[in-house]
Design a protein around this motif. Structure first.
Motif, PDB file in Angstrom:
ATOM      1  N   THR A 126       6.186  -9.683   0.069  1.00 40.10           N
ATOM      2  CA  THR A 126       6.205  -8.407  -0.349  1.00 40.10           C
ATOM      3  C   THR A 126       5.637  -7.459   0.426  1.00 40.10           C
ATOM      4  OG1 THR A 126       6.432  -9.511  -2.417  1.00 40.10           O
ATOM      5  CG2 THR A 126       6.235  -7.119  -2.508  1.00 40.10           C
ATOM      6  N   MET A 127       4.240  -7.862   0.817  1.00 41.53           N
ATOM      7  CA  MET A 127       3.543  -6.841   1.444  1.00 41.53           C
ATOM      8  C   MET A 127       4.009  -6.422   2.940  1.00 41.53           C
ATOM      9  SD  MET A 127      -0.338  -7.997   0.602  1.00 41.53           S
ATOM     10  CE  MET A 127      -1.263  -6.760   1.383  1.00 41.53           C
ATOM     11  N   VAL A 128       4.502  -7.560   3.448  1.00 43.79           N
ATOM     12  CA  VAL A 128       5.133  -7.507   4.932  1.00 43.79           C
ATOM     13  C   VAL A 128       6.391  -6.171   4.771  1.00 43.79           C
ATOM     14  CG1 VAL A 128       6.565  -8.509   6.449  1.00 43.79           C
ATOM     15  CG2 VAL A 128       4.568  -9.513   5.895  1.00 43.79           C
ATOM     16  N   LYS A 129       7.209  -6.638   3.488  1.00 47.91           N
ATOM     17  CA  LYS A 129       8.312  -5.364   3.417  1.00 47.91           C
ATOM     18  C   LYS A 129       7.851  -4.113   3.042  1.00 47.91           C
ATOM     19  CE  LYS A 129      11.887  -8.478   1.970  1.00 47.91           C
ATOM     20  NZ  LYS A 129      11.897  -9.645   1.064  1.00 47.91           N
ATOM     21  N   ILE A 130       6.737  -3.859   2.635  1.00 46.41           N
ATOM     22  CA  ILE A 130       6.056  -2.783   2.268  1.00 46.41           C
ATOM     23  C   ILE A 130       5.767  -2.125   3.602  1.00 46.41           C
ATOM     24  CG2 ILE A 130       4.092  -1.234   1.389  1.00 46.41           C
ATOM     25  CD1 ILE A 130       4.163  -3.477  -0.954  1.00 46.41           C
ATOM     26  N   LYS A 131       5.123  -3.010   4.397  1.00 46.86           N
ATOM     27  CA  LYS A 131       4.571  -2.633   5.826  1.00 46.86           C
ATOM     28  C   LYS A 131       5.749  -2.134   6.632  1.00 46.86           C
ATOM     29  CE  LYS A 131       0.492  -3.246   4.304  1.00 46.86           C
ATOM     30  NZ  LYS A 131      -0.280  -2.185   3.731  1.00 46.86           N
ATOM     31  N   LEU A 132       6.657  -2.763   6.460  1.00 46.71           N
ATOM     32  CA  LEU A 132       7.933  -2.434   7.426  1.00 46.71           C
ATOM     33  C   LEU A 132       8.613  -1.362   7.083  1.00 46.71           C
ATOM     34  CD1 LEU A 132       9.453  -6.062   8.159  1.00 46.71           C
ATOM     35  CD2 LEU A 132       8.796  -4.416   9.679  1.00 46.71           C
ATOM     36  N   HIS A 133       8.703  -1.082   5.617  1.00 43.85           N
ATOM     37  CA  HIS A 133       9.261   0.096   5.071  1.00 43.85           C
ATOM     38  C   HIS A 133       8.468   1.365   5.512  1.00 43.85           C
ATOM     39  CE1 HIS A 133      11.637   2.646   2.489  1.00 43.85           C
ATOM     40  NE2 HIS A 133      10.471   3.049   1.912  1.00 43.85           N
ATOM     41  N   GLN A 134       7.237   0.986   5.596  1.00 41.64           N
ATOM     42  CA  GLN A 134       6.363   2.375   5.797  1.00 41.64           C
ATOM     43  C   GLN A 134       6.656   2.948   7.444  1.00 41.64           C
ATOM     44  OE1 GLN A 134       2.422   0.737   4.812  1.00 41.64           O
ATOM     45  NE2 GLN A 134       1.743   2.907   4.475  1.00 41.64           N
ATOM     46  N   VAL A 135       7.163   1.875   8.146  1.00 39.16           N
ATOM     47  CA  VAL A 135       7.326   2.277   9.653  1.00 39.16           C
ATOM     48  C   VAL A 135       8.922   2.179   9.787  1.00 39.16           C
ATOM     49  CG1 VAL A 135       5.311   1.601  10.461  1.00 39.16           C
ATOM     50  CG2 VAL A 135       7.232  -0.189  10.493  1.00 39.16           C
ATOM     51  N   ASP A 136       9.706   2.321   8.866  1.00 33.07           N
ATOM     52  CA  ASP A 136      11.226   2.285   8.955  1.00 33.07           C
ATOM     53  C   ASP A 136      11.754   0.977   9.711  1.00 33.07           C
ATOM     54  OD1 ASP A 136      13.622   3.144   8.279  1.00 33.07           O
ATOM     55  OD2 ASP A 136      13.551   4.685   9.704  1.00 33.07           O
ATOM     56  N   LEU A 137      11.521  -0.109   9.341  1.00 33.62           N
ATOM     57  CA  LEU A 137      11.884  -0.959  10.159  1.00 33.62           C
ATOM     58  C   LEU A 137      12.283  -2.366   9.293  1.00 33.62           C
ATOM     59  CD1 LEU A 137       9.448  -1.619  13.403  1.00 33.62           C
ATOM     60  CD2 LEU A 137      12.133  -0.962  13.384  1.00 33.62           C
TER      61      LEU A 137
END
Lengths: 270, 280
Positions: A126-137
């Motif tokens: 979940t955390m990885v998805k949040i970080k990826l979303h933050q950088v639009d990836l």
């Protein structure tokens, strides 16, 4: 270990830092503070000591003299073990991105979480998805670093640097090798992190367009010395011929290693 | 005293010798620094393999098994092919000579001793230098050049704990396993040639082998395998982590690493053989 008083809003303090490699002195008496939540660009020509300064600030190199205080801890005399504790307070985006090529983008971002936390796989995911979303990836989560573009690699590197929720982010030449749109996008991300998370960013660069978009303050280095610390306005208004030359990119000027246009032509026609 | 021709010649010879010795200085220092570096890497690999994980310094679980399967299971086909051919060539080469003296029945013993004491570990090591050592240097070297090793450090992940320890442990465990397999496959190769060319039946080949072999021969071979595994992993990781200067530097690092591994393995094989003969 020095502790600064809590009311001090400087999250980083560089105090009289000197660095020499053998007999070659690269940095001489460099001092400047960085306040919490601001974006500071470290400028200067090639060979001016920018990269050395960055490597000192992230604890890869040790200063010959002086001290570097990060969030209250003086890292200049720390053992590697003590340094590891401080290192969790900041993230670094390297010039090449420096993602591990043997792993996918999401595995890269999960790595610091797996290594430094006791979180279960689902939470990490979940955390990885949040970080990826933050950088639009989010769409590139399962691709390998070699399969995505340079700009995406750098944004993924930002996501990895954000993994442990650091207070400070260091960027080494974020615009190197990117097209203008990818550069704007990265700059937008740096600004976004500042407004949404009050991130302190230190950006080593020599691209003025990007500096104009992101910088709250600039630190200008020339041959190992700080020749200006101030706002963008101070930089643009400066009378210092070295700064003027840096801004215009003129070949004639005081910078070392440069020859005047006339000298160049004389040399060519000789 | 006037300078005679002889005196002059002696002086210039001494001078030349002195210059030669002085010229050795930087090279010798460089060599010693490399030896010191490999030794330090060995010690920290031991630490991060056996102590670090229990103290929470590093985590091995995730990378260890893929690395082990790469070193072990995926090297098995090539190791066994080389061992099989070594065993069969051994019988072909020695069979004729032994047959002349009517000693063809000694062939199984010869194969068994040669494979366990010497050729099994040595051929396995040579295959692994090419297959695993070179790839260790290449992977770690390109990570080093690509700033990935520095990135690991800034994430507070110790590069030796994360990159070297699993590779070191895999070699330490898997090389002896491969060496044991190479004994078996090598002897099988020998038995096949002995049966087809010299009409020695399979059963008597096995009987003679068991008669000749003692456990100490096997232990000696396995010990050699462990030492070779340690040497190859530490040396090839060392040259990877110290690679500098782009693709050319990386190519050079791999070349130096493979050559160093070969020389060191052959040297240590000679030393170990001497020591084992003393002890056993």
């Amino acid at each position: 270990m020095k502790k600064t008083s809590p009311e001090n809003s400087n999250i980083i303090e560089v105090v009289d830092v000197e660095k020499s490699f053998g007999s070659v002195s690269v940095l001489k008496g460099v001092s400047f503070p960085i306040q919490k939540g601001e974006t500071v660009c470290i400028l200067g020509g090639s060979g001016g000591g920018k990269s050395t300064l960055l490597n000192l600030m992230i604890g890869i190199l040790r200063p010959t003299a002086g001290s570097i205080i990060i969030d209250g801890d003086d890292i200049s005399g720390m053992s590697e073990q003590e340094l590891d504790r401080v290192r969790r307070k900041f993230g670094v985006m390297f010039q090449s991105g420096a993602l591990l090529n043997s792993m996918t983008v999401s595995e890269n971002i999960a790595l610091p979480l797996e290594y430094h936390t006791q979180l279960d796989a689902e939470t990490i995911d979940t955390m990885v998805k949040i970080k990826l979303h933050q950088v639009d990836l989010l769409h590139a989560a399962d691709r390998r670093p070699s399969e995505i573009s340079g700009g995406m690699q750098k944004r993924a590197a930002v996501a990895r640097a954000l993994a442990l929720d650091p207070k400070i982010l260091f960027y080494d030449e974020p615009s190197a090798g990117l097209d203008p749109i990818a550069v704007s996008r990265l700059d937008q991300l740096i600004n976004q992190l500042k407004t949404t998370m009050r991130m302190t960013s230190i950006v080593v660069t020599h691209v003025m367009e990007s500096v104009r978009r992101i910088a709250d303050r600039v630190v200008m280095l020339d041959r190992g010395r700080v020749i200006l610390t101030g706002t963008l306005e101070d930089l643009e208004k400066s009378d210092d011929p070295r700064i003027k030359q840096f801004l215009t990119g003129d070949l004639t000027g005081p910078s070392a290693g440069m020859i005047s246009e006339q000298e160049y032509l004389d040399d060519l026609l000789l | 005293m006037p300078r005679t021709g002889l005196r002059l010649r002696i002086e210039s010879t001494l001078g030349l010798l002195g210059r030669k010795i002085l010229a050795l200085g930087p090279g010798a220092l460089h060599f010693l620094s490399r030896v010191g570096g490999v030794w330090m890497l060995f010690l920290s690999s031991l630490y991060f393999s056996f102590i670090g994980p229990w103290l929470g310094k590093n985590k091995l679980r995730k990378q260890l098994f893929p690395t082990m399967s790469n070193v072990g299971a995926r090297s098995f086909p090539i190791v066994s092919m080389v061992a099989f051919l070594t065993g069969s060539v051994l019988v072909l080469q020695t069979g004729n000579a032994l047959a002349k003296f009517g000693q063809i029945n000694e062939v199984p013993g010869l194969v068994a001793l040669a494979m366990t004491r010497e050729l099994g570990p040595l051929m396995t090591a040579i295959v692994l230098i090419a297959r695993v050592g070179a790839s260790y240097t290449a992977v770690l070297g390109s990570m080093q050049i690509n700033e990935e090793v520095t990135a690991l450090r800034t994430m507070a992940i110790h590069p030796i704990g994360y990159l070297v320890a699993p590779r070191f442990l895999s070699m330490l465990v898997m090389v002896p396993c491969l060496v044991v397999l190479s004994f078996l496959v090598g002897m099988a190769g020998g038995a096949l040639i002995a049966w087809t060319v010299y009409d020695i039946p399979y059963q008597s080949f096995v009987e003679r082998t068991v008669f000749y072999l003692s456990m100490s021969d096997l232990y000696g071979g396995i010990l050699k395998g462990m030492v070779f595994g340690i040497l190859i992993s530490v040396i090839s990781c060392y040259y990877g982590l110290t690679a500098r200067g782009g693709p050319t530097g990386l190519g050079r690092a791999i070349m130096v690493s493979v050559v160093t591994c070969l020389v060191v393995v052959v040297l240590s094989d000679a030393v170990l053989t001497g020591l084992l003969m003393r002890i056993v």
